[in-house]
Design a protein around this motif. Structure first.
Motif, PDB file in Angstrom:
ATOM      1  N   GLU A 175     -22.380  38.327  -1.799  1.00 21.36           N
ATOM      2  CA  GLU A 175     -20.998  37.787  -1.969  1.00 21.36           C
ATOM      3  C   GLU A 175     -21.472  36.160  -2.071  1.00 21.36           C
ATOM      4  OE1 GLU A 175     -16.547  37.272  -0.859  1.00 21.36           O
ATOM      5  OE2 GLU A 175     -17.738  38.247   0.376  1.00 21.36           O
ATOM      6  N   ARG A 176     -22.080  35.830  -1.016  1.00 21.00           N
ATOM      7  CA  ARG A 176     -22.260  34.320  -1.014  1.00 21.00           C
ATOM      8  C   ARG A 176     -23.403  34.021  -1.862  1.00 21.00           C
ATOM      9  NH1 ARG A 176     -20.714  31.216   3.224  1.00 21.00           N
ATOM     10  NH2 ARG A 176     -19.571  32.303   5.020  1.00 21.00           N
ATOM     11  N   ALA A 177     -24.368  34.775  -2.284  1.00 20.34           N
ATOM     12  CA  ALA A 177     -25.217  34.652  -3.255  1.00 20.34           C
ATOM     13  C   ALA A 177     -24.696  34.403  -4.605  1.00 20.34           C
ATOM     14  CB  ALA A 177     -26.339  35.948  -3.404  1.00 20.34           C
ATOM     15  N   TYR A 178     -24.018  35.398  -5.051  1.00 14.00           N
ATOM     16  CA  TYR A 178     -23.125  35.309  -6.216  1.00 14.00           C
ATOM     17  C   TYR A 178     -22.269  34.020  -6.381  1.00 14.00           C
ATOM     18  CZ  TYR A 178     -24.274  39.579  -8.471  1.00 14.00           C
ATOM     19  OH  TYR A 178     -24.779  40.742  -9.505  1.00 14.00           O
ATOM     20  N   ALA A 179     -21.761  33.675  -5.277  1.00 16.87           N
ATOM     21  CA  ALA A 179     -20.751  32.485  -5.395  1.00 16.87           C
ATOM     22  C   ALA A 179     -21.674  31.253  -5.431  1.00 16.87           C
ATOM     23  CB  ALA A 179     -20.098  32.398  -3.876  1.00 16.87           C
ATOM     24  N   THR A 180     -22.758  31.236  -4.926  1.00 11.95           N
ATOM     25  CA  THR A 180     -23.617  30.113  -5.502  1.00 11.95           C
ATOM     26  C   THR A 180     -23.718  29.788  -6.927  1.00 11.95           C
ATOM     27  OG1 THR A 180     -24.868  30.131  -3.389  1.00 11.95           O
ATOM     28  CG2 THR A 180     -25.956  29.167  -5.156  1.00 11.95           C
ATOM     29  N   PHE A 181     -23.992  30.867  -7.824  1.00  9.64           N
ATOM     30  CA  PHE A 181     -24.352  30.767  -8.973  1.00  9.64           C
ATOM     31  C   PHE A 181     -23.086  30.802  -9.943  1.00  9.64           C
ATOM     32  CE2 PHE A 181     -28.301  32.096  -7.033  1.00  9.64           C
ATOM     33  CZ  PHE A 181     -29.061  30.902  -7.369  1.00  9.64           C
ATOM     34  N   ILE A 182     -22.173  31.417  -9.625  1.00  9.42           N
ATOM     35  CA  ILE A 182     -20.850  31.537 -10.161  1.00  9.42           C
ATOM     36  C   ILE A 182     -20.104  30.218 -10.216  1.00  9.42           C
ATOM     37  CG2 ILE A 182     -18.443  32.374 -10.291  1.00  9.42           C
ATOM     38  CD1 ILE A 182     -19.726  35.134  -9.508  1.00  9.42           C
ATOM     39  N   PHE A 183     -20.206  29.567  -9.075  1.00  5.03           N
ATOM     40  CA  PHE A 183     -19.465  28.132  -8.859  1.00  5.03           C
ATOM     41  C   PHE A 183     -20.051  27.278  -9.537  1.00  5.03           C
ATOM     42  CE2 PHE A 183     -16.845  30.283  -5.805  1.00  5.03           C
ATOM     43  CZ  PHE A 183     -15.864  29.287  -5.406  1.00  5.03           C
ATOM     44  N   SER A 184     -21.477  27.349  -9.694  1.00  2.33           N
ATOM     45  CA  SER A 184     -22.476  26.400 -10.445  1.00  2.33           C
ATOM     46  C   SER A 184     -22.051  26.476 -11.972  1.00  2.33           C
ATOM     47  CB  SER A 184     -23.759  26.702 -10.175  1.00  2.33           C
ATOM     48  OG  SER A 184     -24.167  26.591  -8.832  1.00  2.33           O
ATOM     49  N   LYS A 185     -21.947  27.709 -12.362  1.00  2.96           N
ATOM     50  CA  LYS A 185     -21.491  28.083 -13.851  1.00  2.96           C
ATOM     51  C   LYS A 185     -20.328  27.599 -14.291  1.00  2.96           C
ATOM     52  CE  LYS A 185     -22.351  31.508 -17.364  1.00  2.96           C
ATOM     53  NZ  LYS A 185     -22.785  33.016 -17.517  1.00  2.96           N
ATOM     54  N   VAL A 186     -19.096  27.372 -13.403  1.00  6.90           N
ATOM     55  CA  VAL A 186     -18.127  26.879 -13.640  1.00  6.90           C
ATOM     56  C   VAL A 186     -18.013  25.264 -13.474  1.00  6.90           C
ATOM     57  CG1 VAL A 186     -15.740  26.492 -12.695  1.00  6.90           C
ATOM     58  CG2 VAL A 186     -16.719  28.668 -12.681  1.00  6.90           C
ATOM     59  N   ALA A 187     -18.715  24.715 -12.724  1.00  2.00           N
ATOM     60  CA  ALA A 187     -19.266  23.268 -12.590  1.00  2.00           C
ATOM     61  C   ALA A 187     -19.671  22.845 -13.765  1.00  2.00           C
ATOM     62  CB  ALA A 187     -19.695  22.811 -11.103  1.00  2.00           C
ATOM     63  N   VAL A 194     -25.102  19.732 -11.410  1.00  2.00           N
ATOM     64  CA  VAL A 194     -25.127  20.639 -10.507  1.00  2.00           C
ATOM     65  C   VAL A 194     -26.492  20.815  -9.967  1.00  2.00           C
ATOM     66  CG1 VAL A 194     -25.051  23.207  -9.919  1.00  2.00           C
ATOM     67  CG2 VAL A 194     -23.114  22.305 -11.129  1.00  2.00           C
ATOM     68  N   ILE A 195     -26.668  20.475  -8.397  1.00  2.00           N
ATOM     69  CA  ILE A 195     -27.866  20.732  -7.769  1.00  2.00           C
ATOM     70  C   ILE A 195     -27.585  22.015  -6.710  1.00  2.00           C
ATOM     71  CG2 ILE A 195     -29.419  19.431  -6.136  1.00  2.00           C
ATOM     72  CD1 ILE A 195     -27.905  16.761  -7.227  1.00  2.00           C
ATOM     73  N   ILE A 196     -28.490  22.621  -6.560  1.00  2.00           N
ATOM     74  CA  ILE A 196     -28.444  23.795  -5.663  1.00  2.00           C
ATOM     75  C   ILE A 196     -29.387  23.534  -4.562  1.00  2.00           C
ATOM     76  CG2 ILE A 196     -28.658  26.194  -5.190  1.00  2.00           C
ATOM     77  CD1 ILE A 196     -27.586  26.627  -8.037  1.00  2.00           C
ATOM     78  N   PHE A 197     -29.201  23.322  -3.419  1.00  2.36           N
ATOM     79  CA  PHE A 197     -30.368  23.419  -2.302  1.00  2.36           C
ATOM     80  C   PHE A 197     -30.104  24.603  -1.336  1.00  2.36           C
ATOM     81  CE2 PHE A 197     -33.070  21.685   0.922  1.00  2.36           C
ATOM     82  CZ  PHE A 197     -33.746  20.817   0.544  1.00  2.36           C
ATOM     83  N   THR A 198     -31.231  25.309  -1.588  1.00  4.89           N
ATOM     84  CA  THR A 198     -31.436  26.450  -0.601  1.00  4.89           C
ATOM     85  C   THR A 198     -32.252  26.220   0.512  1.00  4.89           C
ATOM     86  OG1 THR A 198     -33.273  27.318  -1.906  1.00  4.89           O
ATOM     87  CG2 THR A 198     -31.212  27.936  -2.714  1.00  4.89           C
ATOM     88  N   LEU A 199     -31.820  26.773   1.671  1.00  5.02           N
ATOM     89  CA  LEU A 199     -32.770  26.448   3.094  1.00  5.02           C
ATOM     90  C   LEU A 199     -32.502  27.679   3.951  1.00  5.02           C
ATOM     91  CD1 LEU A 199     -30.985  23.763   5.033  1.00  5.02           C
ATOM     92  CD2 LEU A 199     -29.700  24.669   3.331  1.00  5.02           C
ATOM     93  N   MET A 200     -33.030  27.816   4.944  1.00  5.13           N
ATOM     94  CA  MET A 200     -33.266  28.904   5.881  1.00  5.13           C
ATOM     95  C   MET A 200     -33.291  30.119   5.005  1.00  5.13           C
ATOM     96  SD  MET A 200     -30.698  27.509   8.698  1.00  5.13           S
ATOM     97  CE  MET A 200     -30.673  26.063   9.408  1.00  5.13           C
ATOM     98  N   ASP A 201     -32.377  31.265   5.233  1.00  2.79           N
ATOM     99  CA  ASP A 201     -32.712  32.312   4.433  1.00  2.79           C
ATOM    100  C   ASP A 201     -32.110  32.294   2.855  1.00  2.79           C
ATOM    101  OD1 ASP A 201     -33.494  33.954   6.798  1.00  2.79           O
ATOM    102  OD2 ASP A 201     -31.633  34.694   7.147  1.00  2.79           O
TER     103      ASP A 201
END
Length: 279
Positions: A175-187, A194-201
């Protein structure tokens, strides 16, 4: 917003005289006029529309006749987003507005009035304006006029047109994985950076092949969604420290993903122009 006037009990020619007086005294005749009249009050409205350069649409419901006049010099496209799952309507409208010239209008129809609230938010964030909202039959609708976003000077210029999405959850939390890219697509569809920064898992999402195993029945496969976001211009970073902890090398990253260190992350967090979203 188109001016709306309710005038039950007024019939032609009184309704014609009233309509002309309203048009002559409107602050902005280009926004159009909606008259709600008793049956018979619409007689002769075609001549008024022609005289003042309006298109005319007449509809009837609940013993009321609605005369809707809109400027002929405004090109209006129509789209029905009924049945589209969130965030589909917002993305569709954002992309259509991005490709329209200033002054043109977009009528969006849907069965859900709540969907229109989201669409109106997209339009306003892009600098466009809502000129009319209403109901036609079983469809709720909104008419948006495309306008270029005006950048203010000084302190008021801080419009936060960049979105920083921080993702610390991996492929185990779909759910969180999808939210990252769905919200990005809307923005992105709203014209935001849009900048996505992945860290930890979260770095597991951007390792080659991992996103391909995440699939929700209502959405396309996660790797396809991520690829669309990259193609649309999003920047995706993988935390170097988190990647090393998990044995992920730069060559292991999916296409379009870059390694970045703590300094980059902290600089992005401290940038006042970024809206920060955590997943």
């Amino acid at each position: 917003m188109a001016k709306k006037v309710k005038a039950p009990g007024i019939y032609a020619p009184g309704s014609i005289i009233l309509t002309e007086n309203i048009i002559k005294n409107m602050d902005d005749p280009d926004e159009g006029l909606i008259m709600e009249l008793s049956p018979g009050g619409e007689t002769g409205m075609d001549k008024v529309a022609a005289k003042y350069g309006y298109s005319l649409e007449i509809s009837t419901s609940d013993n009321m006749v609605t005369s809707r006049m809109m400027p002929l010099n405004k090109k209006t496209e129509e789209i029905d987003v009924s049945g589209e799952t969130c965030p589909g309507p917002a993305i569709i409208v954002g992309e259509m507005l991005s490709g329209m010239p200033s002054g043109d209008r977009l009528m969006v129809k849907t069965l859900s009035s709540d969907t229109l609230d989201d669409i109106a938010m997209v339009a306003r964030s892009m600098g466009s304006k809502i000129v009319e909202k209403g109901v036609i039959g079983d469809r709720n609708y909104v008419i948006i006029e495309k306008a270029e976003k005006i950048q203010a000077d000084g302190a008021a210029a801080l419009n936060k047109d960049s979105v920083l999405i921080v993702q610390s959850n991996g492929i185990g939390n779909a759910e969180r994985a999808y939210a990252t890219f769905i919200f990005s697509k809307v923005a992105l569809s709203m014209g935001k950076k849009v900048i996505i920064f992945t860290l930890m898992d979260g770095v597991s999402l951007v390792k080659k092949g991992n996103a391909a195993i995440v699939k929700h029945p209502d959405f396309e496969r996660l790797d396809k969604l991520m690829g669309d976001v990259v193609k649309a211009g999003a920047t995706i970073y993988a935390c170097e420290l988190s990647a090393k902890f998990r044995g992920i090398k730069p060559s292991d990253l999916a296409e379009g993903v870059k390694m970045a260190g703590a300094a980059t992350y902290l600089e992005l967090l401290s940038d006042p122009g970024n809206v920060i979203v955590n997943f």
